[in-house]
Design an enzyme around this catalytic site. Structure first.
Site, PDB file in Angstrom:
ATOM      1  N   ASN A 161      29.868  38.552  36.535  1.00 53.91           N
ATOM      2  CA  ASN A 161      30.748  39.342  37.381  1.00 53.91           C
ATOM      3  C   ASN A 161      29.944  40.121  38.415  1.00 53.91           C
ATOM      4  O   ASN A 161      29.245  39.477  39.215  1.00 53.91           O
ATOM      5  CB  ASN A 161      31.761  40.177  36.602  1.00 53.91           C
ATOM      6  N   ASP A 162      29.960  41.438  38.455  1.00 58.07           N
ATOM      7  CA  ASP A 162      29.505  42.209  39.614  1.00 58.07           C
ATOM      8  C   ASP A 162      28.095  41.878  40.095  1.00 58.07           C
ATOM      9  O   ASP A 162      27.168  41.742  39.292  1.00 58.07           O
ATOM     10  CB  ASP A 162      29.496  43.696  39.279  1.00 58.07           C
TER      11      ASP A 162
END
Length: 689
Positions: free
Chosen positions: A52-53
């Site tokens: 993710n991020d």
């Protein structure tokens, strides 16, 4: 980004530190490199497992570092560590072993990295500056998040966690995503960190990255429909004038963005080393409901008055919602939830005469066309319909009703849904006016109006000789991110984008353009249409079919008027398409991916997404980046951006134009570039281990 997904997470397991530290992305065990179905070819993806991020973005000794939240054990959100890749050009990436590993019951959540050029931390060796990462530690056995640091003395290849961690601990479970930068005027480090549940950003200062002093808070402000996360803060010149500097504060919003789900808002203002002060902002296209508008219904009474009720979904009158519902006006609104999502019914208005050009309203709730929504009925026929965005945040929508002026009409709010989550609808503040209420008539500025751009972060330490501010975002959405039909990896990043601030008629706005390095993927000479009528351009596109799946398309339309709505259609297979519709009368751009390919893997994936569209002298500029499973739409030189995943059939693509009723815009030019893949198992060979 730490918003926990709604689906259950696989249980935590105890990891041996020595085992975790050796984990990396090993290409040798993959039978075919980066050729799996839906594998992006010019967007960053991990070789396998969940990502993710973007984290720790830093430039050092000719390398752009991309760290990212990563689960080395599977394709679902879970054991969070930092994965790692490097690039010389932001396009071709080399995977490196795991950087910061989850251990001792502390997951490695989002953060940032800087080059400590002055060795203020004392971590440097032999006269060389260290790279210092700051990250949020998330405890698996208790509700606690705090800020920690780690350092590297070998170009980010190996890391040592600081023995004095945590460097900031306020005893909170929602305290995350530190972004750190050097503030030269005050000659100290500044940390920007989210107090997520409070919708606040806190600023800290430090002389050495170890001891931190609290300075000030900003917020709540802007959109507060979801938790605040992943902040960033940086200066940018306005119109490239270095004598006019503004500061941009970036905040991720965990839900309720314009497309539903997660999104990135921004604030423009000034930072003096202690406080961030937001400028007064005239929001793009915003038109408050005023005296010139006729309010058909504001739903502030104890009952629905002359509206007719059937079924049990709407109760006996408007309701005062709980705190999870946002974006409505006044105290009450229409809510068809009743006692459960299984309730059904209709709410039908008395007849009224359409005596203005536009009918505008606030709407939220389920995005299930034909099952929940609101219809405009003229002479017994449904002529307009709208639905929500799978969100408890109400957003403005407008219908162009000029063709019905002088006619009697009724509104029907309906809920026929019994099986879906979000099987209910919210409606408020129905008005007639002579201009539409924009999709951005809320109190926030949004970096991207598509559903798949979140947790954006910018690179630190890009040389002054370059001068660019470049960022990248997680190309996904927590509403459905864990269900994407991809394997053996899940999630991608957007293309890196160069940021600028542009003064517009509506105020100063953030603009984004794909980095120039992406142009190196363009193959051969482009297909070009040098200009002509809309019909000429349509015929030209029909003569250039079977386009490759990787495309960079630029289009310019002029003489666009309120009477000339039209759309660009990207066909991705038999009965598969994604459309980009220009609705000048509504000042809106609408991207529709409901027929873009696979959509049924999650109820929240299918949808239409609106963005404000301000035409300058009737000119409309469009750039499309088409990858295997994504479409990035840049409008008006990047002043408006929509990022959308899609999962179509493999094979050639086609472009076509469709025209609504009214005049035809002029097509000044079309350029279509074929792109080659950025992925090669042996590239880049010049990057040392």
């Amino acid at each position: 980004m730490k918003t926990k997904p709604t689906t259950s997470l696989r249980p935590y397991i105890v990891l041996a530190v020595s085992f975790v530290a050796t984990l990396g992305c090993v290409a040798a065990d993959l039978p075919s490199y980066y050729t799996e179905p839906f594998r992006p070819q010019f967007h960053f993806t991990p070789e396998k497992n969940w990502m993710n991020d973007p984290n720790g973005l830093v430039y050092y000794e000719g390398e752009y570092h991309l760290f990212y939240q990563y689960n080395p054990f599977g394709d679902k959100w879970g054991h969070m560590s930092w994965g790692h890749a490097v690039s010389h050009d932001l396009i071709h990436w080399k995977h490196l072993p795991l950087a910061l590993a989850e251990e001792n019951g502390v997951m490695i959540f989002s953060g940032s990295a800087v080059v400590d050029w002055k060795n203020t931390s004392g971590f440097g060796k032999n006269g060389n500056p260290p790279i210092v990462a700051t990250y949020a530690g998330n405890y698996t056995q208790k509700p606690l998040q705090n800020e920690n640091i780690a350092y590297s003395n070998d170009r980010g290849r190996t890391w040592t966690k600081y023995s004095g961690n945590p460097v900031i601990d306020i005893g909170s479970k929602d305290f995350r995503d530190p972004k750190v930068f050097w503030h030269e005027p005050t000659k100290r480090w500044i940390m920007v960190v989210a107090l997520s549940a409070d919708h606040k950003i806190r600023f800290y200062a430090s002389p050495n990255l170890k001891q931190w002093t609290s300075l000030s808070d900003f917020g709540p402000a802007g959109a507060t429909s979801g938790v605040w996360e992943c902040p960033d803060l940086f200066p940018l010149p306005v119109n490239f004038d270095t004598n006019q500097i503004k500061w941009v504060l970036i905040v991720g919003v965990g839900s309720g963005a314009p497309a539903g789900g997660t999104g990135v808002q921004y604030f423009i203002g000034n930072f003096d080393g202690t406080n961030f002060t937001q400028d007064d902002v005239s929001l793009s296209g915003s038109k408050p409901v005023g005296d010139a508008d006729e309010v058909l219904a504001d739903f502030e009474g104890d009952n629905y008055g002359n509206w007719k009720i059937t079924g049990n979904a709407f109760g006996s009158g408007p309701v005062h919602p709980d705190a999870s519902v946002t974006g409505y006006l006044g105290r009450k609104l229409v809510d068809s939830f009743g006692s459960s999502d299984s309730n059904q019914g209709t709410l039908t208005s008395p007849e009224f005469v359409v005596d203005r050009d536009y009918l505008s309203f606030l709407i939220g709730g389920g995005a299930h066309p034909g099952k929940v929504g609101m219809n405009l009925i003229v002479k017994g026929a449904i002529v307009k319909t709208a639905t929500g965005n799978n969100s408890s945040s109400l957003r403005w929508q407008s219908w162009d009703v000029r063709q019905y002026r002088g006619k009697s009409a009724q509104l029907e709010i309906f809920d026929n849904d019994t099986n879906n989550d979000w099987g209910h609808i919210y409606v408020d503040q129905i008005t007639l006016g002579n201009s539409p209420v924009s999709a951005t008539a809320d109190n926030a500025l949004w970096a991207d109006y598509g559903p798949d751009f979140y947790a954006a972060a910018s690179w630190s330490d890009i040389p002054k000789s370059d001068g660019r501010r470049i960022w990248i975002g997680w190309m996904n959405n927590w509403q459905y991110g864990q269900d994407l039909p991809t394997s053996p990896w899940r999630s991608a990043m957007s293309v890196p984008r160069e940021l600028s601030l542009i003064a517009t008629g509506e105020g100063i706005r953030l603009a984004q353009q794909p980095v120039a390095e992406l142009n190196q993927l363009r193959e051969f000479f482009p297909l070009t249409f040098s200009g002509g009528s809309f019909a000429d351009a349509s015929r030209w596109l029909m003569n250039h079919t079977n386009l490759p799946p990787l495309l960079d398309v630029e289009m310019t339309f002029t003489k666009v008027s309120n009477e000339s709505p039209f759309a660009v259609i990207l066909q991705t297979g038999l009965n598969q398409q994604i459309s980009i519709a220009c609705e000048p009368a509504l000042n809106q751009l609408i991207v529709d991916r409901r027929q873009s390919g696979l959509t049924a893997f999650n109820r929240d994936f299918s949808g239409r997404y609106r963005a404000p569209l301000n035409l300058t002298n009737g000119c409309y500029k469009l750039r499309l980046l088409v990858d295997t499973s994504s479409l990035e739409t840049f409008v008006q030189d990047g002043k408006v951006v929509l990022t959308s995943l899609m999962f179509p059939n493999a094979g050639p693509r086609n472009l076509r134009l469709t025209l609504g009723k009214g005049g035809q815009p002029y097509v000044s030019g079309i350029t279509i570039y074929k792109l080659k893949s950025a992925w090669n198992k042996d590239f880049p060979s010049t990057i040392a281990p």
